[in-house]
Design a protein around this motif. Structure first.
Motif, short mmCIF file in Angstrom:
data_model
loop_
_atom_site.label_atom_id
_atom_site.label_comp_id
_atom_site.label_asym_id
_atom_site.label_seq_id
_atom_site.Cartn_x
_atom_site.Cartn_y
_atom_site.Cartn_z
N UNK A 167 0.84 -1.21 0.00
CA UNK A 167 0.00 0.00 0.00
C UNK A 167 0.87 1.25 0.00
N UNK A 168 1.96 1.23 0.73
CA UNK A 168 2.85 2.41 0.72
C UNK A 168 3.49 2.59 -0.65
N UNK A 169 3.75 1.49 -1.35
CA UNK A 169 4.38 1.59 -2.67
C UNK A 169 3.44 2.20 -3.70
N UNK A 170 2.15 1.96 -3.56
CA UNK A 170 1.19 2.51 -4.50
C UNK A 170 1.29 1.92 -5.90
N UNK A 268 -5.03 2.97 3.61
CA UNK A 268 -5.89 3.51 2.56
C UNK A 268 -5.48 4.95 2.25
N UNK A 269 -5.25 5.73 3.28
CA UNK A 269 -4.80 7.12 3.09
C UNK A 269 -3.44 7.17 2.43
N UNK A 273 -2.57 8.88 -1.31
CA UNK A 273 -1.54 9.93 -1.40
C UNK A 273 -0.45 9.54 -2.40
N UNK A 274 -0.03 8.28 -2.34
CA UNK A 274 1.03 7.81 -3.23
C UNK A 274 0.58 7.87 -4.69
N UNK A 278 2.14 10.32 -7.72
CA UNK A 278 2.60 9.82 -9.01
C UNK A 278 1.99 10.59 -10.17
N UNK A 279 0.71 10.95 -10.06
CA UNK A 279 0.06 11.73 -11.11
C UNK A 279 0.66 13.12 -11.19
N UNK A 280 0.92 13.75 -10.05
CA UNK A 280 1.51 15.09 -10.07
C UNK A 280 2.91 15.08 -10.67
#
Length: 361
Positions: A167-170, A268-269, A273-274, A278-280
């Motif tokens: 989850x942290x890796x996204x 989940x949060x 965020x991750x 990545x999109x930004x």
């Protein structure tokens, strides 16, 4: 028999080899099947059974499959109508696989020598491990196979620790062909989710991790992942569709197998965020290249997509994105060094004010 001779172990008393059921779903991949199945039948130290499951191919798959099935370890079955890859996966893994361990291997990929013995040894040594993965080696179709590392060193994580890390890796840390799973755990987890055609594997790894520990072979290349024009990842997917599938894979797990996790809200949060970060970063790279679209979306649409995930003002990329969007792609490209310096300073300011509030999951 002389006194120096040791009695030979008979076939009756020899320990049984680990049994591995390998499901090979195939649709119009007749040209790849011989090398794929060959890489399975050449595996040593395991009892391999292979099912080539043809999803109503229109190429020479029936002829190739019938030829391969002359080996008693290979079964060839064919759908009369195309059922799609998720239904094909579930048919093979839930209805056919009955070995101690199982593998889902796309017809265009291959296993490296010794892959099955290395993975099953980890699970034989630790009954709590539900699946083992190593490293995939990408290669261009038609080119030579790269050398594969064969280290046997393994590392094991508790399921909770592995889930937190993913989850942290996204992102999905596993391509798929490098995984060997315990069949009982796979059956208990159930089938792949038909609502997740492009992230069902991510959800499956998380579901398996919920049922035990996860093994990793850091020094072993466990599979060859073939790169060619008809790879599934080359499907016409824009940035929104890819992101939504990834997000849905995570959230489907949390809504089902992971709904009772005590750290559910925190991961989940962290995941959302991750994904937004990545999109930004894609927005920044696009504007710095002097472009205003990427992966079928404008930078404004990408920005709005990230904003659906979290409060962008709390992300370190936010100052850089706002600066670049204000001056536009043409000036971003020309002023790239200056823009980078300005946003780096704004990023440092953000960390000074907000960094003490950021805590790892």
């Amino acid at each position: 028999m002389t006194t120096s001779e040791a009695p030979r172990e008979s076939a009756a008393t020899a320990p049984a080899l680990p049994s591995v059921s390998v499901v090979v779903p195939s649709y119009n991949y007749a040209r790849y099947l011989p090398s794929n199945v060959g890489s399975l039948l050449d595996q040593e130290g395991v009892d391999v059974r292979v099912l080539v499951l043809d999803d109503a191919s229109t190429d020479e798959t029936p002829d190739v499959g019938a030829e391969l099935a002359r080996d008693p370890r290979v079964t060839y079955e064919r759908h009369t109508t195309n059922k799609g890859h998720i239904a094909t996966y579930n048919e093979g893994l839930l209805e056919w696989a009955d070995g101690d361990f199982c593998v889902l291997l796309s017809a265009d990929d291959l296993l490296t020598p010794g892959a099955l013995a290395r993975a099953t040894a980890v699970m034989a040594a630790d009954p709590d491990v539900t699946f083992v993965y190593g490293n995939p080696v990408r290669f261009l179709s038609g080119g030579p196979l790269p050398d594969a590392r064969t280290g046997a060193r393994s590392r094991t994580w508790t399921g909770d620790r592995w889930i937190r890390g993913v989850f942290r890796a996204g992102r999905n840390l596993i391509l798929s062909p490098e995984v060997v799973a315990r069949t009982g755990a796979h059956h208990d987890a159930g089938g792949y989710n038909p609502r997740l055609p492009h992230s069902g594997d991510l959800e499956m790894w998380l579901r398996l991790a919920r049922r035990g520990s996860v093994g990793w072979l850091p020094d072993a290349d466990q599979a060859y992942y073939r790169i060619h024009d008809s790879n599934m990842h080359h499907s016409a997917f824009d940035a929104r569709a890819r992101l939504e599938q990834l997000r849905d894979g995570y959230e489907s797990f949390l809504d089902n197998d992971g709904k009772d996790l005590p750290y559910r809200n925190a991961i989940h949060t962290a995941m959302r965020r991750k994904l937004a970060r990545g999109v930004l970063r894609k927005v920044i790279r696009t504007l710095d290249a002097g472009e205003d679209t990427a992966d079928g979306l404008t930078v404004r649409e990408l920005y709005d997509l990230a904003a659906e995930l979290t409060d962008l003002r709390k992300l370190p990329e936010y100052p850089g994105v706002r600066t670049r969007m204000a001056i536009g792609p043409r000036h971003c490209r020309r002023l790239n060094p200056v823009t980078s310096l300005i946003t780096a300073r704004r990023g440092r300011d953000w960390i000074r004010w907000h960094g003490n509030r950021v805590r790892p999951v």
